[in-house]
Design a protein around this motif. Structure first.
Motif, PDB file in Angstrom:
ATOM      1  N   GLY A 154       0.803  -1.217   0.000  1.00 60.31           N
ATOM      2  CA  GLY A 154       0.000   0.000   0.000  1.00 60.31           C
ATOM      3  C   GLY A 154       0.834   1.265   0.000  1.00 60.31           C
ATOM      4  N   VAL A 155       2.058   1.183  -0.540  1.00 54.54           N
ATOM      5  CA  VAL A 155       2.969   2.334  -0.525  1.00 54.54           C
ATOM      6  C   VAL A 155       3.087   2.907  -1.926  1.00 54.54           C
ATOM      7  CG1 VAL A 155       5.347   3.077  -0.119  1.00 54.54           C
ATOM      8  CG2 VAL A 155       4.289   1.425   1.415  1.00 54.54           C
ATOM      9  N   GLU A 156       2.787   4.195  -2.056  1.00 52.96           N
ATOM     10  CA  GLU A 156       2.989   4.919  -3.302  1.00 52.96           C
ATOM     11  C   GLU A 156       4.053   5.978  -3.062  1.00 52.96           C
ATOM     12  OE1 GLU A 156      -0.580   6.374  -5.131  1.00 52.96           O
ATOM     13  OE2 GLU A 156      -1.681   4.537  -4.643  1.00 52.96           O
ATOM     14  N   LEU A 157       4.953   6.117  -4.039  1.00 57.00           N
ATOM     15  CA  LEU A 157       6.062   7.056  -3.895  1.00 57.00           C
ATOM     16  C   LEU A 157       5.999   8.114  -4.985  1.00 57.00           C
ATOM     17  CD1 LEU A 157       8.935   4.470  -3.300  1.00 57.00           C
ATOM     18  CD2 LEU A 157       7.635   5.736  -1.571  1.00 57.00           C
ATOM     19  N   ALA A 158       6.093   9.364  -4.572  1.00 56.31           N
ATOM     20  CA  ALA A 158       6.230  10.483  -5.499  1.00 56.31           C
ATOM     21  C   ALA A 158       7.727  10.724  -5.715  1.00 56.31           C
ATOM     22  CB  ALA A 158       5.557  11.725  -4.935  1.00 56.31           C
ATOM     23  N   ARG A 159       8.047  11.682  -6.548  1.00 57.55           N
ATOM     24  CA  ARG A 159       9.445  11.986  -6.859  1.00 57.55           C
ATOM     25  C   ARG A 159      10.256  12.244  -5.591  1.00 57.55           C
ATOM     26  NH1 ARG A 159      11.816  16.997 -10.314  1.00 57.55           N
ATOM     27  NH2 ARG A 159      13.724  15.971 -10.988  1.00 57.55           N
ATOM     28  N   TYR A 160      11.370  11.535  -5.464  1.00 59.23           N
ATOM     29  CA  TYR A 160      12.337  11.601  -4.370  1.00 59.23           C
ATOM     30  C   TYR A 160      11.839  11.028  -3.038  1.00 59.23           C
ATOM     31  CZ  TYR A 160      15.119  14.374  -7.614  1.00 59.23           C
ATOM     32  OH  TYR A 160      15.826  14.810  -8.715  1.00 59.23           O
ATOM     33  N   ASP A 161      10.617  10.487  -2.995  1.00 57.63           N
ATOM     34  CA  ASP A 161      10.205   9.717  -1.827  1.00 57.63           C
ATOM     35  C   ASP A 161      11.002   8.412  -1.831  1.00 57.63           C
ATOM     36  OD1 ASP A 161       8.272  11.596  -1.120  1.00 57.63           O
ATOM     37  OD2 ASP A 161       6.574  10.388  -1.824  1.00 57.63           O
ATOM     38  N   ALA A 162      11.118   7.787  -0.658  1.00 59.92           N
ATOM     39  CA  ALA A 162      11.911   6.563  -0.546  1.00 59.92           C
ATOM     40  C   ALA A 162      11.257   5.580   0.412  1.00 59.92           C
ATOM     41  CB  ALA A 162      13.318   6.896  -0.059  1.00 59.92           C
ATOM     42  N   VAL A 163      11.666   4.308   0.293  1.00 58.52           N
ATOM     43  CA  VAL A 163      11.322   3.290   1.283  1.00 58.52           C
ATOM     44  C   VAL A 163      12.622   2.642   1.740  1.00 58.52           C
ATOM     45  CG1 VAL A 163       8.981   2.792   0.515  1.00 58.52           C
ATOM     46  CG2 VAL A 163      10.876   1.503  -0.450  1.00 58.52           C
ATOM     47  N   LEU A 164      12.712   2.416   3.042  1.00 63.07           N
ATOM     48  CA  LEU A 164      13.856   1.731   3.641  1.00 63.07           C
ATOM     49  C   LEU A 164      13.324   0.451   4.270  1.00 63.07           C
ATOM     50  CD1 LEU A 164      16.827   1.633   4.563  1.00 63.07           C
ATOM     51  CD2 LEU A 164      16.115   2.916   6.601  1.00 63.07           C
ATOM     52  N   VAL A 165      13.917  -0.680   3.877  1.00 62.74           N
ATOM     53  CA  VAL A 165      13.426  -1.979   4.327  1.00 62.74           C
ATOM     54  C   VAL A 165      14.561  -2.779   4.957  1.00 62.74           C
ATOM     55  CG1 VAL A 165      12.250  -4.094   3.638  1.00 62.74           C
ATOM     56  CG2 VAL A 165      11.799  -1.964   2.399  1.00 62.74           C
ATOM     57  N   THR A 166      14.277  -3.382   6.113  1.00 63.34           N
ATOM     58  CA  THR A 166      15.171  -4.355   6.734  1.00 63.34           C
ATOM     59  C   THR A 166      14.359  -5.618   6.981  1.00 63.34           C
ATOM     60  OG1 THR A 166      14.682  -3.489   8.940  1.00 63.34           O
ATOM     61  CG2 THR A 166      16.632  -2.603   7.838  1.00 63.34           C
ATOM     62  N   GLY A 167      15.043  -6.729   7.181  1.00 65.56           N
ATOM     63  CA  GLY A 167      14.352  -7.995   7.417  1.00 65.56           C
ATOM     64  C   GLY A 167      14.025  -8.688   6.111  1.00 65.56           C
ATOM     65  N   GLU A 168      12.787  -9.104   5.957  1.00 63.63           N
ATOM     66  CA  GLU A 168      12.361  -9.854   4.775  1.00 63.63           C
ATOM     67  C   GLU A 168      12.098  -8.941   3.591  1.00 63.63           C
ATOM     68  OE1 GLU A 168       9.010 -12.298   5.697  1.00 63.63           O
ATOM     69  OE2 GLU A 168       9.852 -12.907   7.615  1.00 63.63           O
ATOM     70  N   SER A 169      11.989  -9.541   2.416  1.00 66.14           N
ATOM     71  CA  SER A 169      11.658  -8.803   1.201  1.00 66.14           C
ATOM     72  C   SER A 169      10.261  -8.205   1.324  1.00 66.14           C
ATOM     73  CB  SER A 169      11.697  -9.721  -0.022  1.00 66.14           C
ATOM     74  OG  SER A 169      11.163  -9.059  -1.147  1.00 66.14           O
ATOM     75  N   PRO A 170      10.099  -6.935   0.953  1.00 60.48           N
ATOM     76  CA  PRO A 170       8.781  -6.309   1.011  1.00 60.48           C
ATOM     77  C   PRO A 170       7.937  -6.603  -0.222  1.00 60.48           C
ATOM     78  CG  PRO A 170      10.357  -4.712   0.269  1.00 60.48           C
ATOM     79  CD  PRO A 170      11.136  -5.984   0.575  1.00 60.48           C
ATOM     80  N   GLY A 171       8.525  -7.250  -1.227  1.00 59.59           N
ATOM     81  CA  GLY A 171       7.786  -7.549  -2.443  1.00 59.59           C
ATOM     82  C   GLY A 171       8.371  -6.844  -3.652  1.00 59.59           C
ATOM     83  N   VAL A 172       7.477  -6.450  -4.550  1.00 64.13           N
ATOM     84  CA  VAL A 172       7.873  -5.920  -5.851  1.00 64.13           C
ATOM     85  C   VAL A 172       7.682  -4.414  -5.905  1.00 64.13           C
ATOM     86  CG1 VAL A 172       7.297  -5.970  -8.320  1.00 64.13           C
ATOM     87  CG2 VAL A 172       7.385  -8.098  -7.013  1.00 64.13           C
ATOM     88  N   LEU A 173       8.715  -3.726  -6.389  1.00 62.72           N
ATOM     89  CA  LEU A 173       8.639  -2.294  -6.665  1.00 62.72           C
ATOM     90  C   LEU A 173       8.287  -2.138  -8.137  1.00 62.72           C
ATOM     91  CD1 LEU A 173       9.228   0.681  -5.716  1.00 62.72           C
ATOM     92  CD2 LEU A 173      11.535   0.335  -6.638  1.00 62.72           C
ATOM     93  N   ARG A 174       7.240  -1.373  -8.406  1.00 61.15           N
ATOM     94  CA  ARG A 174       6.834  -1.084  -9.787  1.00 61.15           C
ATOM     95  C   ARG A 174       6.978   0.415 -10.008  1.00 61.15           C
ATOM     96  NH1 ARG A 174       4.625  -5.684 -11.676  1.00 61.15           N
ATOM     97  NH2 ARG A 174       3.650  -7.058 -10.164  1.00 61.15           N
ATOM     98  N   THR A 175       7.729   0.765 -11.039  1.00 59.16           N
ATOM     99  CA  THR A 175       7.949   2.179 -11.326  1.00 59.16           C
ATOM    100  C   THR A 175       7.420   2.524 -12.707  1.00 59.16           C
ATOM    101  OG1 THR A 175      10.114   1.891 -12.351  1.00 59.16           O
ATOM    102  CG2 THR A 175      10.072   2.144  -9.957  1.00 59.16           C
ATOM    103  N   GLN A 176       6.862   3.720 -12.823  1.00 59.29           N
ATOM    104  CA  GLN A 176       6.495   4.247 -14.137  1.00 59.29           C
ATOM    105  C   GLN A 176       7.686   4.960 -14.750  1.00 59.29           C
ATOM    106  OE1 GLN A 176       2.914   6.579 -13.925  1.00 59.29           O
ATOM    107  NE2 GLN A 176       1.804   4.967 -12.867  1.00 59.29           N
ATOM    108  N   GLY A 177       8.573   5.440 -13.882  1.00 54.80           N
ATOM    109  CA  GLY A 177       9.804   6.087 -14.312  1.00 54.80           C
ATOM    110  C   GLY A 177      10.978   5.335 -13.729  1.00 54.80           C
ATOM    111  N   TYR A 178      11.994   6.061 -13.299  1.00 56.48           N
ATOM    112  CA  TYR A 178      13.209   5.444 -12.740  1.00 56.48           C
ATOM    113  C   TYR A 178      13.227   5.522 -11.231  1.00 56.48           C
ATOM    114  CZ  TYR A 178      15.144   5.402 -17.447  1.00 56.48           C
ATOM    115  OH  TYR A 178      15.359   5.148 -18.770  1.00 56.48           O
TER     116      TYR A 178
END
Length: 187
Positions: A154-178
């Motif tokens: 349920g995480v959406e990221l705008a330009r220069y937003d970030a996610v930091l993850v430790t532990g298990e894989s959070p799943g798949v990141l899908r980007t429309q850009g880079y």
């Protein structure tokens, strides 16, 4: 799994260690560590003028131009032309480094990691990527354009937003850009 969403709007611009520009810290470990005590640190740096880079003894760096035409870096007496956006460039942070702008200001994603403690792998991705967290390490993904989504979280990221993850894989990141993905391993 621990997942933190780090919004660009929440970052404060602070002067560089040498006072020659400003940076906005995205994340560091340990959190709140000073510039002399971090294991790793990722930031966005605004470079508006030619000049020396701050020296960081025992630290390796990866610079990725995300806005602007790029820089001519003189690292330990050698030229390094960094003129492709989204192309990570590695160099030792303890060598004397001087930057010359090629055609005006730039914004860089700056990854710094302390030798002997941490290893960082920086990649620029587009499309779909399963984020894999190394054991005891972390993954940081920074959206370079609007429209990135972390599936199932349920995480959406705008330009220069970030996610930091430790532990298990959070799943798949899908980007429309880079996006910049930094995988941080503990040594």
């Amino acid at each position: 799994m621990t997942l933190r969403v780090l919004r660009a709007a929440d970052r404060t611009a602070v002067p560089w260690k040498n006072g020659g520009g400003v940076t906005r810290e995205i994340a560091a470990s340990p959190e709140g560590a000073s510039l002399d005590a971090f294991d790793w640190r990722v930031s966005l740096a605004d470079v508006a003028a030619d000049g020396p880079f701050s020296a960081f003894p025992g630290v390796d760096r990866t610079l990725t131009v995300v806005e602007g035409a790029g820089m001519d870096l003189m690292v330990g007496g050698e030229h390094h032309i960094v003129d492709e956006q989204y192309w990570p460039h590695d160099f030792p942070g303890d060598l004397e480094t001087d930057g010359r702008l090629l055609e005006g200001p730039v914004v860089n994603v700056n990854v710094m990691y302390r030798r002997g403690r941490t290893q960082a792998a920086t990649a620029v991705v587009r499309g779909t990527l399963r984020l894999m967290v190394p054991q005891g390490g972390a993954v940081l993904a920074v959206a370079l354009e609007d429209g990135a989504v972390l599936d199932g979280q349920g995480v959406e990221l705008a330009r220069y937003d970030a996610v930091l993850v430790t532990g298990e894989s959070p799943g798949v990141l899908r980007t429309q850009g880079y996006a910049v993905v930094v995988t941080l391993s503990v040594r």
